[in-house]
Write an enzyme that holds these catalytic residues in place. Structure first.
Site, PDB file in Angstrom:
ATOM      1  CD  GLU A  67      -2.951   1.017   0.057  1.00 59.44           C
ATOM      2  OE1 GLU A  67      -3.060   1.997  -0.721  1.00 59.44           O
ATOM      3  OE2 GLU A  67      -3.628  -0.018  -0.065  1.00 59.44           O
ATOM      4  CD  GLU A  74      -2.744   5.615  -6.234  1.00 61.60           C
ATOM      5  OE1 GLU A  74      -3.102   6.410  -5.336  1.00 61.60           O
ATOM      6  OE2 GLU A  74      -3.425   4.642  -6.586  1.00 61.60           O
TER       7      GLU A  74
END
Length: 122
Positions: A67, A74
């Site tokens: 994650e 991102e």
């Protein structure tokens, strides 16, 4: 030598700051923390074995690591280009898919460990 040691420990400070930033800014990290708390509580309640704790710890670490890498990818992709870009979309989708693979694997391990213990209650 002293400067090297200081630099070494500063690296840990930066890493912990990154972890904290990810938890503060990412909804999914908050969800993973909640699930982690539930797994730890269930592990204590069911008195899981050392091997089961190891499996849980590895899965938790795997999901959190994936994650955080996804978050970093991102953020970097958004910094590189705010415009629609098929290559950046692809990279972001693959990174998100990697998190999903890790989360599914962790869920399967959790089911293998905890379902028999839950069934034994009845």
């Amino acid at each position: 030598m002293k400067a090297t040691i200081v630099k070494f420990f500063k690296g840990f400070a930066y890493a912990f700051a990154g972890m904290a930033a990810a938890v503060r800014s990412e909804r999914n990290m908050k969800f993973h923390l909640f699930v982690t708390a539930c797994v730890i509580a269930a592990g204590i309640g069911f008195r899981i074995s050392v091997g089961e704790w190891i499996a849980c710890a590895l899965c938790i670490g795997m999901v959190f690591g994936a994650e955080m890498l996804n978050t970093a990818i991102e953020k970097l992709a958004d910094t590189v280009s705010a415009e629609r870009n098929d290559n950046i979309r692809f990279v972001k989708d693959v990174a998100a898919g990697a998190v999903l693979v890790c989360a599914i694997a962790a869920a399967v391990v959790g089911l293998i460990i905890f379902v028999p213990k839950i069934i034994a209650l009845f």
